[in-house]
Design a protein around this motif. Structure first.
Motif, PDB file in Angstrom:
ATOM      1  N   VAL A  14       0.838  -1.205   0.000  1.00  0.00           N
ATOM      2  CA  VAL A  14       0.000   0.000   0.000  1.00  0.00           C
ATOM      3  C   VAL A  14       0.867   1.247   0.000  1.00  0.00           C
ATOM      4  N   ASN A  15       1.924   1.226   0.862  1.00  0.00           N
ATOM      5  CA  ASN A  15       2.790   2.387   0.944  1.00  0.00           C
ATOM      6  C   ASN A  15       3.505   2.641  -0.371  1.00  0.00           C
ATOM      7  N   SER A  16       3.972   1.543  -1.034  1.00  0.00           N
ATOM      8  CA  SER A  16       4.685   1.721  -2.295  1.00  0.00           C
ATOM      9  C   SER A  16       3.758   2.255  -3.371  1.00  0.00           C
ATOM     10  N   SER A  17       2.470   1.866  -3.314  1.00  0.00           N
ATOM     11  CA  SER A  17       1.535   2.345  -4.331  1.00  0.00           C
ATOM     12  C   SER A  17       1.223   3.825  -4.167  1.00  0.00           C
ATOM     13  N   LEU A  18       1.486   4.340  -2.937  1.00  0.00           N
ATOM     14  CA  LEU A  18       1.221   5.743  -2.684  1.00  0.00           C
ATOM     15  C   LEU A  18       2.411   6.637  -3.011  1.00  0.00           C
ATOM     16  N   GLU A  19       3.542   6.024  -3.373  1.00  0.00           N
ATOM     17  CA  GLU A  19       4.705   6.827  -3.735  1.00  0.00           C
ATOM     18  C   GLU A  19       4.392   7.644  -4.984  1.00  0.00           C
ATOM     19  N   PRO A  20       4.792   8.921  -4.991  1.00  0.00           N
ATOM     20  CA  PRO A  20       4.491   9.762  -6.158  1.00  0.00           C
ATOM     21  C   PRO A  20       5.207   9.267  -7.408  1.00  0.00           C
ATOM     22  N   LYS A  21       4.564   9.416  -8.524  1.00  0.00           N
ATOM     23  CA  LYS A  21       5.176   9.020  -9.786  1.00  0.00           C
ATOM     24  C   LYS A  21       6.269  10.022 -10.157  1.00  0.00           C
ATOM     25  N   PRO A  22       7.194   9.607 -11.012  1.00  0.00           N
ATOM     26  CA  PRO A  22       8.269  10.521 -11.412  1.00  0.00           C
ATOM     27  C   PRO A  22       7.699  11.802 -12.030  1.00  0.00           C
ATOM     28  N   PHE A  23       8.363  12.911 -11.739  1.00  0.00           N
ATOM     29  CA  PHE A  23       7.946  14.180 -12.326  1.00  0.00           C
ATOM     30  C   PHE A  23       8.559  14.293 -13.717  1.00  0.00           C
ATOM     31  N   VAL A  24       7.731  14.675 -14.686  1.00  0.00           N
ATOM     32  CA  VAL A  24       8.142  14.717 -16.084  1.00  0.00           C
ATOM     33  C   VAL A  24       7.999  16.134 -16.630  1.00  0.00           C
ATOM     34  N   SER A  25       8.965  16.540 -17.404  1.00  0.00           N
ATOM     35  CA  SER A  25       8.892  17.822 -18.109  1.00  0.00           C
ATOM     36  C   SER A  25       8.730  17.540 -19.595  1.00  0.00           C
ATOM     37  N   ILE A  26       7.642  18.037 -20.164  1.00  0.00           N
ATOM     38  CA  ILE A  26       7.389  17.870 -21.600  1.00  0.00           C
ATOM     39  C   ILE A  26       7.831  19.146 -22.302  1.00  0.00           C
ATOM     40  N   VAL A  27       8.810  19.027 -23.185  1.00  0.00           N
ATOM     41  CA  VAL A  27       9.380  20.186 -23.869  1.00  0.00           C
ATOM     42  C   VAL A  27       8.897  20.232 -25.316  1.00  0.00           C
ATOM     43  N   LEU A  28       8.289  21.357 -25.687  1.00  0.00           N
ATOM     44  CA  LEU A  28       7.750  21.540 -27.033  1.00  0.00           C
ATOM     45  C   LEU A  28       8.391  22.759 -27.695  1.00  0.00           C
ATOM     46  N   PRO A  29       9.203  22.580 -28.728  1.00  0.00           N
ATOM     47  CA  PRO A  29       9.661  23.724 -29.517  1.00  0.00           C
ATOM     48  C   PRO A  29       8.519  24.197 -30.404  1.00  0.00           C
ATOM     49  N   ALA A  30       8.421  25.494 -30.644  1.00  0.00           N
ATOM     50  CA  ALA A  30       7.292  26.002 -31.442  1.00  0.00           C
ATOM     51  C   ALA A  30       7.734  27.180 -32.288  1.00  0.00           C
ATOM     52  N   ASN A  31       7.443  27.087 -33.571  1.00  0.00           N
ATOM     53  CA  ASN A  31       7.693  28.189 -34.493  1.00  0.00           C
ATOM     54  C   ASN A  31       6.520  28.284 -35.457  1.00  0.00           C
ATOM     55  N   ASN A  32       5.683  29.281 -35.241  1.00  0.00           N
ATOM     56  CA  ASN A  32       4.505  29.501 -36.097  1.00  0.00           C
ATOM     57  C   ASN A  32       3.646  28.232 -36.215  1.00  0.00           C
ATOM     58  N   GLU A  33       3.209  27.746 -35.067  1.00  0.00           N
ATOM     59  CA  GLU A  33       2.435  26.504 -35.011  1.00  0.00           C
ATOM     60  C   GLU A  33       0.976  26.742 -34.621  1.00  0.00           C
ATOM     61  N   GLU A  34       0.418  27.905 -34.966  1.00  0.00           N
ATOM     62  CA  GLU A  34      -0.948  28.212 -34.538  1.00  0.00           C
ATOM     63  C   GLU A  34      -1.975  27.221 -35.074  1.00  0.00           C
ATOM     64  N   ASN A  35      -1.671  26.554 -36.170  1.00  0.00           N
ATOM     65  CA  ASN A  35      -2.626  25.607 -36.753  1.00  0.00           C
ATOM     66  C   ASN A  35      -2.681  24.276 -36.003  1.00  0.00           C
ATOM     67  N   TYR A  36      -1.631  23.991 -35.220  1.00  0.00           N
ATOM     68  CA  TYR A  36      -1.544  22.665 -34.616  1.00  0.00           C
ATOM     69  C   TYR A  36      -1.401  22.662 -33.099  1.00  0.00           C
ATOM     70  N   ILE A  37      -0.867  23.723 -32.510  1.00  0.00           N
ATOM     71  CA  ILE A  37      -0.503  23.665 -31.094  1.00  0.00           C
ATOM     72  C   ILE A  37      -1.711  23.495 -30.185  1.00  0.00           C
ATOM     73  N   ASP A  38      -2.877  23.969 -30.621  1.00  0.00           N
ATOM     74  CA  ASP A  38      -4.092  23.764 -29.835  1.00  0.00           C
ATOM     75  C   ASP A  38      -4.389  22.277 -29.689  1.00  0.00           C
ATOM     76  N   SER A  39      -4.299  21.534 -30.798  1.00  0.00           N
ATOM     77  CA  SER A  39      -4.544  20.088 -30.759  1.00  0.00           C
ATOM     78  C   SER A  39      -3.492  19.382 -29.908  1.00  0.00           C
ATOM     79  N   CYS A  40      -2.253  19.828 -30.024  1.00  0.00           N
ATOM     80  CA  CYS A  40      -1.164  19.228 -29.263  1.00  0.00           C
ATOM     81  C   CYS A  40      -1.389  19.397 -27.765  1.00  0.00           C
ATOM     82  N   LEU A  41      -1.651  20.621 -27.330  1.00  0.00           N
ATOM     83  CA  LEU A  41      -1.808  20.890 -25.897  1.00  0.00           C
ATOM     84  C   LEU A  41      -3.113  20.319 -25.349  1.00  0.00           C
ATOM     85  N   SER A  42      -4.157  20.284 -26.171  1.00  0.00           N
ATOM     86  CA  SER A  42      -5.417  19.678 -25.733  1.00  0.00           C
ATOM     87  C   SER A  42      -5.219  18.199 -25.417  1.00  0.00           C
ATOM     88  N   ALA A  43      -4.404  17.516 -26.219  1.00  0.00           N
ATOM     89  CA  ALA A  43      -4.138  16.097 -25.988  1.00  0.00           C
ATOM     90  C   ALA A  43      -3.338  15.890 -24.697  1.00  0.00           C
TER      91      ALA A  43
END
Length: 331
Positions: A14-43
């Motif tokens: 039980v105690n091990s199942s309560l251990e927090p999951k690893p913290f993850v950083s999702i890095v997204l480069p963006a250059n003029n992505e207005e057509n797609y970034i909404d779909s990306c971030l919504s997902a």
């Protein structure tokens, strides 16, 4: 005693199942992505991973459209890196990452709900290993996407920049992404990881839908130029790529044909022109065989051939640009 032992074992679980999951950083480069970034971030908002155990970092690379505005509307961290190629943009985001695990995703890619959970499990289960995923077509692909990618079932042998999971410490241990090349930084990272005795594994479970594929010939042509303008700068990877030699043969054939035609010897030019036109067919036949694509009519073959001819022409121009950059450096 057995009951106490069982309770202790259960308690440990039980105690091990309560251990927090690893913290993850999702890095997204963006250059003029207005057509797609909404779909990306919504997902990313509907990932089946605890919201408090990951962050999203959008690194804007001098966008002139609504990319930054859209990203800020999702409440994600937005950084700005105006100078440098995409490798430098990704590195900039990684240096500001809080997570022990970094997930690289492109702003024109859409990840399935279990993408983050699966990637973290893979990285956590196998030490000294970076994992990547392939790109998938959208549900209703454009004709160019359909006949260029051919729904290839073979997994890529190198990491693709838009779908990578890696331990942050390992990433920086090998020098991060190369900032001296404008494209191919993901292939270079793969090479650097393997040279440092890290494993690199591409898994279909980490596949993402790539919305930013070229959808017309002009965009496709210039994408190939961009992808090949570092052939000389990245010569170690180039010389082990069989396609590089096909490009050299293509350039040689075209050049020799031009010399024969300029001298008025049309009979001599015919064989080299024919050979140059045959080389795209070699690529087409290879792609059709590998993907087992169901050819339905002659138009399919012509479309595939036309794209391979455009590919070789664009890559040839990119190689000349690469040589030009190399000459400017040595002088």
């Amino acid at each position: 005693m057995p009951d106490l032992k069982n309770r202790l074992i259960l308690g440990d679980r039980v105690n091990s199942s309560l251990e927090p999951k690893p913290f993850v950083s999702i890095v997204l480069p963006a250059n003029n992505e207005e057509n797609y970034i909404d779909s990306c971030l919504s997902a990313l908002k509907i990932q089946n991973y605890p919201e408090d155990r990951f962050e999203v970092i959008v690194v804007d690379n001098k966008s002139k459209d609504r990319t930054v505005e859209i990203a800020k509307s999702f409440g994600v961290k937005v950084l700005h890196k105006d100078q440098g190629p995409v490798g430098a943009v990704r590195n900039f985001g990684a240096r500001h990452a809080k997570g022990d695990i970094i997930a690289f995703l492109d702003s024109d890619c859409v990840a399935p709900p279990n993408w983050l959970e699966t990637g973290v499990q893979l990285v956590s289960s196998k030490q000294n290993t970076a994992f990547g995923g392939p790109y998938m077509l959208r549900k209703a692909p454009y004709w160019l996407e359909k006949f260029w990618l051919l729904e290839d079932r073979d997994l890529p042998k190198s990491l693709l920049g838009g779908a990578i999971f890696i331990n942050k410490r390992h990433f920086f241990a090998v020098g991060a992404f190369s900032e001296s090349i404008t494209s191919g930084e993901d292939s270079q990272l793969t090479h650097d990881l393997r040279a440092a005795n890290y494993d690199v594994i591409v898994r279909k479970e980490l596949a993402v839908v790539h919305l930013g594929n070229p959808t017309n010939i002009k965009t496709f042509f210039w994408r190939q130029v961009w992808h090949s303008e570092n052939y000389i700068q990245n010569i170690k990877s180039s010389v082990i790529d069989p396609t590089f030699y096909i490009i050299l043969l293509y350039i040689s054939s075209i050049s020799i044909s031009a010399l024969w035609l300029a001298s008025g010897k049309f009979t001599y030019a015919l064989p080299t022109i024919s050979f140059a036109l045959f080389l795209p067919f070699v690529l087409s036949a290879k792609r059709i065989k590998r993907s087992k694509y169901p050819i339905q009519n002659t138009l399919h073959i012509l479309a595939i051939y036309a794209l391979d001819w455009t590919y070789l022409t664009g890559r040839s121009l990119g190689l000349f640009k690469s040589i030009g950059k190399w000459l400017r450096v040595i002088h």
